[in-house]
Design a protein around this motif. Structure first.
Motif: not given
Length: 260
Positions: A52, A199, A202, A207, A210-211
């Motif tokens: 992740r 990071i 989450n 993630v 959003t990235r």
């Protein structure tokens, strides 16, 4: 379990964090094969789905010394076809979906600075230096840096780095946003891993989503910008000043420029 990609890249899992280590002593100079192996490793991490977050770290005193223009047998050093092939790998690196934290223990120079900017975050040791010294080689910035560096530190500070070739120390990099944290060298890898774990704890789909929004169009912009950089580099590479630049940097002296 550690997986190896080529001769100089390894990947080891720490929970949901993939620790990617570069080991091309003594300076981790970039090459087409080296960056292809790194891109293969990062894409494999993406595809596996277990990680992740990623920590990108390197062995030795230098995070990455960029291209070694004194090495005539290197594809990047010996011609623009090699440079173009290198930039194709850069686009692959910027296309990776898993968040990356770079642990920068020493100099990140030229393409090595470009590699540091592939990461979302940079944790630096006090000894770290961030350098875009292309003009000292009578050369043009590459690896997409003319797009990525202003995006991180702003246009004016990028202008300052590129037009002076100045070495930016860790504390100044922290103030500029080029580094996100500065820790003692002995704590560097632990600090990078700690941020990566923060990071990774989450929701992974959130993630990545959003990235993707935050980095929308980044790989495509790097691809377009490297085409421009490649064109300018090809012109400068044929000049007498470029030959003098390679000599002067190798000899650690100011260049004797002719303007031709």
């Amino acid at each position: 379990m550690t997986k190896t990609y080529g001769d100089h890249v390894t990947v080891a899992m720490d929970g949901h964090v993939a620790v990617v280590t570069l080991d091309r002593p003594p300076h981790n100079f970039v090459s087409v094969d080296f960056m292809r192996d790194l891109a293969d490793a990062l894409e494999a991490v993406d595809a596996d789905g277990q990680a992740r977050a990623i920590v990108l770290q390197s062995e030795g005193k230098t995070f990455c010394g960029g291209a070694d223009f004194s090495a005539s047998d290197d594809k990047v050093a010996s011609g623009m076809d090699g440079v173009q092939a290198l930039y194709a790998q850069a686009v692959r690196l910027f296309s990776v979906e898993t968040p990356i934290v770079a642990a920068v223990q020493g100099a990140a120079v030229g393409a090595g600075l470009g590699l540091a900017l592939v990461a979302d975050f940079r944790v630096a040791a006090p000894e770290a230096r961030f350098v875009g010294n292309f003009v000292k080689l009578a050369f043009h910035p590459g690896f997409g840096l003319t797009y990525t560096l202003p995006r991180v530190i702003g246009q004016q500070r990028a202008n300052l780095m590129f037009l002076t070739g100045r070495r930016i120390k860790a504390e100044e990099a922290l103030a500029w946003g080029l580094a996100d944290e500065v820790v003692p060298a002995g704590e560097l890898r632990a600090a990078a891993l700690r941020l990566a774990r923060e990071i990774a704890e989450n929701a992974p789909l959130a993630v990545i989503s959003t990235r993707k929004t935050l980095r929308a169009g980044l790989a495509e912009a790097v691809k377009a910008q490297t085409a421009i950089e490649h064109r300018e580099q090809a012109l400068l590479r044929e000049t007498e000043d470029f030959k003098e630049g390679v000599r002067s940097v190798a000899e650690r002296r100011p260049g004797n420029w002719l303007g031709r």
